[in-house]
Write an enzyme that holds these catalytic residues in place. Structure first.
Site, short mmCIF file in Angstrom:
data_model
loop_
_atom_site.label_atom_id
_atom_site.label_comp_id
_atom_site.label_asym_id
_atom_site.label_seq_id
_atom_site.Cartn_x
_atom_site.Cartn_y
_atom_site.Cartn_z
N LYS A 165 10.02 -4.25 -1.38
CA LYS A 165 10.31 -5.66 -1.07
C LYS A 165 11.15 -6.31 -2.17
O LYS A 165 12.01 -7.13 -1.90
CB LYS A 165 9.02 -6.44 -0.85
N TYR A 208 -0.50 -3.15 -2.82
CA TYR A 208 0.80 -3.17 -2.15
C TYR A 208 1.75 -2.11 -2.72
O TYR A 208 2.63 -1.61 -2.03
CB TYR A 208 1.41 -4.57 -2.26
N1 LIG Z 1 2.15 -8.76 8.30
C1 LIG Z 1 2.27 -9.27 7.10
O1 LIG Z 1 1.29 -9.62 6.42
C2 LIG Z 1 3.65 -9.44 6.51
C3 LIG Z 1 3.83 -10.35 5.45
C4 LIG Z 1 5.10 -10.50 4.90
C5 LIG Z 1 6.16 -9.74 5.40
N2 LIG Z 1 5.93 -8.86 6.42
C6 LIG Z 1 7.08 -8.08 6.90
O2 LIG Z 1 7.38 -8.43 8.22
C7 LIG Z 1 8.12 -7.37 8.82
C8 LIG Z 1 7.54 -7.08 10.19
O3 LIG Z 1 6.25 -6.51 10.07
P1 LIG Z 1 5.01 -6.98 10.94
O4 LIG Z 1 4.00 -7.47 9.98
O5 LIG Z 1 5.45 -7.83 12.07
O6 LIG Z 1 4.43 -5.58 11.46
P2 LIG Z 1 4.75 -4.69 12.75
O7 LIG Z 1 4.00 -3.42 12.53
O8 LIG Z 1 4.48 -5.44 13.99
O9 LIG Z 1 6.33 -4.44 12.63
C9 LIG Z 1 6.89 -3.46 11.79
C10 LIG Z 1 8.03 -2.85 12.59
O10 LIG Z 1 8.78 -1.91 11.80
C11 LIG Z 1 9.28 -0.97 12.73
N3 LIG Z 1 9.78 0.23 12.07
C12 LIG Z 1 9.12 1.07 11.23
N4 LIG Z 1 9.94 2.10 10.89
C13 LIG Z 1 11.14 1.89 11.52
C14 LIG Z 1 12.38 2.59 11.58
N5 LIG Z 1 12.57 3.74 10.91
N6 LIG Z 1 13.39 2.08 12.32
C15 LIG Z 1 13.23 0.92 13.00
N7 LIG Z 1 12.07 0.21 13.00
C16 LIG Z 1 11.04 0.69 12.27
C17 LIG Z 1 8.05 -0.68 13.61
O11 LIG Z 1 8.43 -0.03 14.81
C18 LIG Z 1 7.53 -2.09 13.83
O12 LIG Z 1 8.09 -2.65 14.98
C19 LIG Z 1 8.07 -6.20 7.83
O13 LIG Z 1 9.24 -6.21 7.04
C20 LIG Z 1 6.87 -6.58 6.98
O14 LIG Z 1 6.90 -5.97 5.71
C21 LIG Z 1 4.72 -8.71 6.99
#
Ligand SMILES: NC(=O)c1ccc[n+]([C@@H]2O[C@H](COP(=O)([O-])OP(=O)(O)OC[C@H]3O[C@@H](n4cnc5c(N)ncnc54)[C@H](O)[C@@H]3O)[C@@H](O)[C@H]2O)c1
Length: 255
Positions: free
Chosen positions: A161, A154
């Site tokens: 984070k 990570y």
């Molecule tokens: N998937 C996992 O395992 C997980 C676990 C814990 C937390 N998260 C967090 O959840 C959140 C959503 O991620 P996800 O897993 O749904 O993936 P995802 O890829 O569906 O969503 C990530 C989003 O970030 C957007 N993004 C990236 N750069 C950007 C910018 N400059 N301006 C605006 N938007 C931007 C992308 O367009 C995308 O819609 C993130 O913060 C991620 O770190 C994910």
């Protein structure tokens, strides 16, 4: 309209596919009485197509959270659809490949800076951009991945984070006097585009499915989304600066 979020107006960022955590948040929010406005980044026509799959098609506003001009223009764009906001969802994360997958010691500052700008600083930027539309009782909710530990692969995203978790506490401190809450949901691993871009992500998948006390479904975004809804609702009126784990209990047990 009845439901947990009846009458609430929400701005939801971060939809890119229907596997996005943000998509589940938007869907459940609509099913629970909220009016949803989405923001999209990059492939806007794709986001617009995904938005049509929601129970009610939602408008999409273009927003790159690192673009000061777009942030400044956000309130006017949002006002074209709703007259104010009760909640804002930050579901955004990005780190260049050098920052992930074991590259911690070699990632250059320019790449780390990008990760921190998009994934950490943007939490404050988004909240400040939306602030003119918000009033007491409003809530900002973001998504983290438990940053209390150094995880394999990570790397700088973990640092981003940790910063996000701190930024949420500072936002809680600074926006509390205005009656606005800031809370995060710490989700377990979910198969989204962001997750798939992390080389070695399957290590998390194995660990969680083997060890989470409640078990863990890698393709079910709904538990994390439900927690977001709860934090956006009126049922956590005195909770801010908090992190709610939605990880099957993984954080609570030893390896
Ligand atoms: N998937 C996992 O395992 C997980 C676990 C814990 C937390 N998260 C967090 O959840 C959140 C959503 O991620 P996800 O897993 O749904 O993936 P995802 O890829 O569906 O969503 C990530 C989003 O970030 C957007 N993004 C990236 N750069 C950007 C910018 N400059 N301006 C605006 N938007 C931007 C992308 O367009 C995308 O819609 C993130 O913060 C991620 O770190 C994910």
């Amino acid at each position: 309209m009845s439901g947990l979020l009846a009458g609430k107006r929400l701005l939801v960022t971060g939809v890119i596919t229907d596997a996005s955590i943000a998509f589940s948040v938007a869907k459940l929010a609509q099913e629970n009485g909220a009016q949803v406005v989405l923001t999209g980044y990059g492939r806007l026509s794709l986001v617009e197509r995904i938005a049509k799959r929601l129970p009610q098609p939602a408008p999409v506003i273009e927003l790159d959270v690192t673009n000061a001009e777009q942030l400044a223009g956000l309130p006017d764009k949002v006002r074209e659809h709703v007259d104010g906001l009760d909640g804002v969802v930050h579901s955004i994360g990005f780190a260049p490949q050098s920052c992930l997958g074991g590259g911690f010691l070699d990632a250059p500052w320019e790449d780390v800076a990008t990760a921190l700008h998009v994934s950490t600083y943007s939490y404050k930027s988004l909240a400040m951009a939306a602030l003119p539309l918000m009033s007491p009782g409003g809530a900002v909710v973001g998504l983290t991945f438990d940053a209390t530990k150094a995880w394999p692969v990570y790397d700088w995203m973990g640092v981003a984070k940790a910063g996000l978790e701190s930024a949420s506490r500072y936002l809680a401190a600074h926006l509390g006097p205005k009656g606005i809450r800031s809370n995060l949901v710490a989700a377990g691993p979910l198969r989204t585009i962001a997750a798939k871009s992390i080389p070695g992500f399957e290590q998390f998948e194995t660990a969680w499915t083997e060890r989470a006390p409640l078990g863990w479904n890698l393709t079910d975004q709904e538990p994390a989304a439900r927690a977001c809804l709860a934090l956006l609702s009126d049922w956590f009126p005195a909770t801010t600066g908090e992190i709610v784990h939605v990880d099957g209990g993984y954080h609570a047990v030893g390896a």
